[in-house]
Design an enzyme around this catalytic site. Structure first.
Site, mmCIF file in Angstrom:
data_model
loop_
_atom_site.group_PDB
_atom_site.id
_atom_site.type_symbol
_atom_site.label_atom_id
_atom_site.label_comp_id
_atom_site.label_asym_id
_atom_site.label_seq_id
_atom_site.Cartn_x
_atom_site.Cartn_y
_atom_site.Cartn_z
ATOM 1 N N GLU A 161 9.902 -0.142 11.657
ATOM 2 C CA GLU A 161 8.666 0.657 11.605
ATOM 3 C C GLU A 161 8.329 1.233 12.980
ATOM 4 O OE1 GLU A 161 6.364 -1.460 7.856
ATOM 5 O OE2 GLU A 161 6.127 -2.327 9.828
ATOM 6 N N ASP A 210 2.593 4.907 6.702
ATOM 7 C CA ASP A 210 2.879 3.475 6.780
ATOM 8 C C ASP A 210 1.587 2.684 6.576
ATOM 9 O OD1 ASP A 210 4.307 1.139 7.075
ATOM 10 O OD2 ASP A 210 5.150 1.651 9.033
ATOM 11 N N THR A 224 0.842 -1.202 0.000
ATOM 12 C CA THR A 224 0.000 0.000 0.000
ATOM 13 C C THR A 224 0.875 1.249 0.000
ATOM 14 O OG1 THR A 224 -1.570 -1.284 1.320
ATOM 15 C CG2 THR A 224 -2.020 1.074 1.082
ATOM 16 N N ALA A 276 -0.654 -1.157 7.371
ATOM 17 C CA ALA A 276 -0.958 -2.021 8.521
ATOM 18 C C ALA A 276 -1.638 -3.279 8.013
ATOM 19 C CB ALA A 276 -1.858 -1.295 9.515
HETATM 20 C C1 5RP Z 1 5.405 -4.256 6.970
HETATM 21 C C2 5RP Z 1 4.088 -3.771 7.402
HETATM 22 C C3 5RP Z 1 3.142 -3.352 6.327
HETATM 23 O O1 5RP Z 1 2.856 -2.004 6.489
HETATM 24 C C4 5RP Z 1 1.908 -4.184 6.433
HETATM 25 O O2 5RP Z 1 2.283 -5.544 6.316
HETATM 26 C C5 5RP Z 1 0.899 -3.828 5.338
HETATM 27 O O3 5RP Z 1 1.411 -4.190 4.106
HETATM 28 P P1 5RP Z 1 0.523 -4.156 2.800
HETATM 29 O O4 5RP Z 1 0.208 -2.724 2.535
HETATM 30 O O5 5RP Z 1 1.396 -4.792 1.755
HETATM 31 O O6 5RP Z 1 -0.711 -4.974 3.063
HETATM 32 O O7 5RP Z 1 3.754 -3.700 8.556
HETATM 33 O O8 5RP Z 1 6.147 -4.762 8.041
#
Ligand code: 5RP
Length: 224
Positions: free
Chosen positions: A105, A83, A31, A85
């Protein structure tokens, strides 16, 4: 709209809150990827930011995009972090670490004045730990003993990647994915896990997000 489009609208919306001339924490995941593309375009169009990446993967994408980077030693205070999640509850508590970047993070989150979380609507959950296994980063030495202690709290966990080919994080550690039957008291579990020798950090983020930007088929929704 498909899931990628939902991720994209949420991530691009977050970039609208980035101010010119500021230090920006760059999260990890599929994302945030769309935010990195947008920030790269903004930089190429003359916008000035300094990014602090949360993973080697994000660092690579940011370099490809031409985003100037720095490190916490040079810029200990981050104006805004964007970020992703894996799970978000109504109190803005999070499970993170699906991309194995949870340690960096959380360090970046701790150094950030403001944190925006970008997700598609599938990540919103009533109780954390019901739709995503909690990632816990552990040192390799004696990892089986650490897993036994972790299992006393969560019941069951899997070594990410499996015993034959375990995933090794950017920090040289392993990840346990812990199968809770819900985490109604995330603050307590975050502390309990981090108290186990061998645990480096876990993916529960409590009281850290300022705003969650959610991509939905009917447009953007917010939790703050
Ligand atoms: C990485 C994370 C990511 O932000 C979380 O896994 C979400 O990822 P995505 O946007 O690919 O679903 O915490 O350690």
């Amino acid at each position: 709209m498909n899931t990628e489009q939902l991720k994209k609208i949420a991530a691009e919306k977050a970039t609208e809150e980035v101010r010119d001339g500021t230090v920006v924490g760059l999260g990890t995941g599929s994302t945030v990827y769309y935010a990195l593309l947008k920030l790269g375009k903004m930089v190429r169009d003359g916008f000035s930011i300094i990014g602090i990446p949360t993973s080697d993967g994000t660092e690579k994408i940011a370099i490809e995009q031409g985003i100037p980077l720095s490190i916490l030693a040079m810029h200990p205070t981050i104006e805004l972090t964007i970020d992703g999640a894996d799970e978000v509850d109504a109190h803005l508590n999070l499970i993170k670490g699906g991309g194995a970047a949870l340690v960096r993070e959380k360090i970046i989150a701790n150094a950030s004045k403001r944190i925006l979380i970008v997700v598609d609507e599938s990540k919103v959950s009533r109780v954390l730990g019901t739709s995503f296994a909690l990632p816990v980063e552990i040192v390799r030495f004696g990892w089986e003993a650490t897993q036994r202690e972790v299992n006393k709290i969560c019941g069951k966990s899997d070594l990410r990647g499996g015993i034959e080919n375990p995933l090794v994080t950017d920090n040289g550690n392993y990840i346990l994915d812990c199968h809770f039957d819900g985490i109604p008291e995330p603050e307590k579990i975050e502390l309990q896990l981090n108290n186990i020798p061998g645990v480096v950090e876990n993916g529960i983020f409590v009281n850290r997000a300022d705003k969650v930007i959610i991509g939905t088929p009917t447009g953007i929704k917010y939790m703050e």
